[in-house]
Design a protein around this motif. Structure first.
Motif, PDB file in Angstrom:
ATOM      1  N   GLN A 252       0.837  -1.208   0.000  1.00 20.34           N
ATOM      2  CA  GLN A 252       0.000   0.000   0.000  1.00 20.34           C
ATOM      3  C   GLN A 252       0.871   1.257   0.000  1.00 20.34           C
ATOM      4  OE1 GLN A 252      -2.506  -0.609   3.446  1.00 20.34           O
ATOM      5  NE2 GLN A 252      -4.193  -1.496   2.238  1.00 20.34           N
ATOM      6  N   MET A 253       1.954   1.235   0.757  1.00 25.20           N
ATOM      7  CA  MET A 253       2.891   2.370   0.782  1.00 25.20           C
ATOM      8  C   MET A 253       3.520   2.558  -0.599  1.00 25.20           C
ATOM      9  SD  MET A 253       4.697   1.612   4.469  1.00 25.20           S
ATOM     10  CE  MET A 253       5.734   3.052   4.516  1.00 25.20           C
ATOM     11  N   LEU A 257       2.908   5.951  -3.127  1.00 29.85           N
ATOM     12  CA  LEU A 257       3.984   6.738  -3.739  1.00 29.85           C
ATOM     13  C   LEU A 257       3.838   6.747  -5.257  1.00 29.85           C
ATOM     14  CD1 LEU A 257       6.635   8.336  -3.486  1.00 29.85           C
ATOM     15  CD2 LEU A 257       7.851   6.154  -3.557  1.00 29.85           C
ATOM     16  N   LYS A 258       3.517   5.607  -5.809  1.00 29.83           N
ATOM     17  CA  LYS A 258       3.382   5.486  -7.263  1.00 29.83           C
ATOM     18  C   LYS A 258       2.252   6.361  -7.805  1.00 29.83           C
ATOM     19  CE  LYS A 258       2.898   1.982 -10.895  1.00 29.83           C
ATOM     20  NZ  LYS A 258       2.694   0.543 -11.182  1.00 29.83           N
ATOM     21  N   GLU A 259       1.154   6.409  -7.088  1.00 36.42           N
ATOM     22  CA  GLU A 259      -0.018   7.141  -7.554  1.00 36.42           C
ATOM     23  C   GLU A 259       0.027   8.631  -7.200  1.00 36.42           C
ATOM     24  OE1 GLU A 259      -3.349   5.031  -5.905  1.00 36.42           O
ATOM     25  OE2 GLU A 259      -2.705   3.144  -6.838  1.00 36.42           O
ATOM     26  N   ILE A 270       8.670  11.154   1.664  1.00 34.26           N
ATOM     27  CA  ILE A 270       9.320  10.570   0.490  1.00 34.26           C
ATOM     28  C   ILE A 270       8.552  11.105  -0.706  1.00 34.26           C
ATOM     29  CG2 ILE A 270       9.793   8.452  -0.783  1.00 34.26           C
ATOM     30  CD1 ILE A 270       9.857   7.000   1.943  1.00 34.26           C
ATOM     31  N   ASP A 271       9.233  11.872  -1.562  1.00 36.97           N
ATOM     32  CA  ASP A 271       8.526  12.458  -2.698  1.00 36.97           C
ATOM     33  C   ASP A 271       9.307  12.272  -3.987  1.00 36.97           C
ATOM     34  OD1 ASP A 271      10.592  14.163  -2.156  1.00 36.97           O
ATOM     35  OD2 ASP A 271       9.440  16.006  -2.321  1.00 36.97           O
ATOM     36  N   ALA A 272       8.560  12.338  -5.091  1.00 35.51           N
ATOM     37  CA  ALA A 272       9.154  12.203  -6.419  1.00 35.51           C
ATOM     38  C   ALA A 272       8.694  13.382  -7.261  1.00 35.51           C
ATOM     39  CB  ALA A 272       8.724  10.886  -7.057  1.00 35.51           C
ATOM     40  N   LYS A 281      12.683   6.305  -6.974  1.00 34.88           N
ATOM     41  CA  LYS A 281      12.121   6.026  -5.646  1.00 34.88           C
ATOM     42  C   LYS A 281      11.457   4.651  -5.594  1.00 34.88           C
ATOM     43  CE  LYS A 281      13.120  10.001  -3.738  1.00 34.88           C
ATOM     44  NZ  LYS A 281      14.166  10.105  -2.697  1.00 34.88           N
ATOM     45  N   LEU A 282      10.766   4.277  -6.684  1.00 41.38           N
ATOM     46  CA  LEU A 282      10.103   2.974  -6.717  1.00 41.38           C
ATOM     47  C   LEU A 282      11.123   1.830  -6.711  1.00 41.38           C
ATOM     48  CD1 LEU A 282       7.167   3.597  -9.240  1.00 41.38           C
ATOM     49  CD2 LEU A 282       7.071   3.539  -6.731  1.00 41.38           C
TER      50      LEU A 282
END
Length: 449
Positions: A252-253, A257-259, A270-272, A281-282
């Motif tokens: 879920q984490m 991040l992906k979405e 944690i940001d992209a 990051k992924l």
């Protein structure tokens, strides 16, 4: 040492001598350095065709490998050389030294051209694929002086690490646009159509129908390929994936991040900021730890470390080499397994003596001239790379001539993550490259060129 060349080495050397501009796509371990140096000796001291040659190579290879090979072989006696690396003062002294061959790292090609010290009649590019970008400074600098050269040779094992579009800059350096056109725009228009795009922004191109064969045909007169498994007695190779599974909460984490491009934490998110940043990051999350916005390492899970522990145990005490990508992965591997980084020559010596049970290596430092086949036969990819070139070169540290055991290469792939995309991408790039290699394959047995 006395040189007793294989028939394929004789063929490749003659190919260089015969062609004023040529590309040799040679697998790792086939001896491209000695093949080329033998041709240089003949061109300089036998045919008197050239008198001042520049070899461009990765830093460590320029500094160590090429000089070592020149000193090693009896038949190269008389082939004087100067290594143009180090400080600017050291480089200037080296370039002013009288020699037949000058060896420089690729980062200093622009320095050479800009300071008007480029006075050579032949160039050898070791790892031609490092000139795959027409926007890179090194490409522009070398292209500027290409017309002054009598001869040029490009050496690589991975001519299209990211696809056929990479070929244009490399071939352009060899023939100045004769085969694939003078401008990359024309090359794209002739052979490709837009692939991934966002309205007017085109991110990638794919070949038109029949384009691959047309390109191969255009370059086949000046390029030859040779695969190690066709020319040498290569060890058996086993490649497989070993899956790791995140818990529901960890997944879920990852998905958040992906979405959302951000994963909030109390003292540092944690940001992209971009697609490239998100991919980065992924990859980190798939491995189990991520840098947050403050540069702090946040461990998300230990699934890959646990999987690696299983694989090390299954190796039954045999030495294991682990490929990592991020610095925090290196730190975690050292902490968990007391792993030893392969950084210096003494580390290489210890590994080859079998004194290191668990060693770690970064693919970017596992390239040319690094022989690790004596110390083990088991390579595990803890962190994957998108680069086919780095991937193949790292694998070739163990899977090469002289390896006595079956080589086992395993990828730890975290299920449902970007790891699966990387494996697919590597396989797709490999297929594209194999088609090119096949199309320009040297026909040694029937004498065709």
């Amino acid at each position: 040492m006395k040189y007793s060349p294989h028939s394929y080495q004789q063929y490749a050397t003659k190919f260089i001598i015969k062609h004023k501009a040529c590309g040799l796509f040679l697998d790792m371990g086939l001896g491209k350095t000695i093949i080329t140096l033998t041709a240089l000796w003949s061109l300089i001291l036998d045919y008197f065709e050239v008198g001042r040659v520049l070899i461009i190579a990765p830093l460590r290879v320029a500094r160590d490998t090429w000089p070592r090979e020149i000193e090693k072989w009896e038949h190269l006696k008389g082939l004087s050389y100067s290594v143009v690396v180090g400080s600017e003062k050291e480089r200037e002294a080296a370039i002013n030294r009288k020699a037949f061959v000058y060896i420089i790292n690729r980062e200093n090609v622009s320095w050479l051209v800009e300071n008007k010290m480029f006075k050579f009649d032949m160039v050898v590019i070791d790892e031609l694929s490092s000139f795959k970008s027409n926007k890179a400074k090194r490409f522009k600098s070398l292209r500027k002086v290409r017309g002054s050269l009598k001869r040029i040779v490009g050496l690589t094992g991975t001519p299209v690490p990211n696809g056929l579009i990479d070929l244009w800059p490399q071939i352009n350096l060899l023939d100045m646009g004769e085969r694939l056109g003078r401008f990359i725009g024309g090359f794209r228009e002739r052979y490709f159509v837009p692939d991934k795009r966002n309205r007017d922004i085109i991110y990638s191109y794919k070949p038109k129908e029949g384009a691959e064969d047309a390109i191969y045909k255009k370059i086949s007169d000046i390029c030859i390929s040779m695969k190690a498994c066709d020319q040498l007695e290569m060890p058996k190779l086993l490649v497989s994936n070993y899956e790791a599974f995140m818990s529901k909460k960890e997944k879920q984490m990852y998905d958040t991040l992906k979405e959302d491009l951000i994963l909030p934490f109390k003292d540092g998110d944690i940001d992209a900021a971009s697609a490239v940043g998100l991919s980065n990051k992924l990859c980190q999350m798939a491995n189990g730890a991520v840098y947050d916005e403050n540069g702090k390492v946040r461990e998300i899970h230990t699934r890959k470390l646990d999987a690696l522990e299983d694989l090390i145990e299954a190796a039954n005490g045999k030495p294991v080499l682990i490929a990592y990508w991020f610095k925090h992965d290196k730190d975690r591997l050292i902490k968990r397994f007391n792993a030893v980084p392969i950084d210096k020559s003494e580390d290489i010596a210890r590994w080859n003596k079998g004194e290191i049970p668990v060693a770690i290596i970064h693919p970017a430092s596992a390239g040319h001239g690094l022989n690790l086949q004596e110390g083990g036969c088991h390579l595990i990819w803890f962190g994957l790379t998108w680069s086919l070139e780095l991937y193949k070169q790292c694998n070739a540290r163990l899977w090469r001539q002289g390896q006595k055991e079956t080589v086992v290469i395993q990828h730890i792939v975290t299920k449902g993550t970007i790891d699966e995309d990387i494996i697919k991408a590597l396989n797709a790039k490999e297929v594209t490259q194999e088609e090119l290699i096949k199309a320009v394959k040297a026909r040694i047995l029937d004498g065709k060129e």
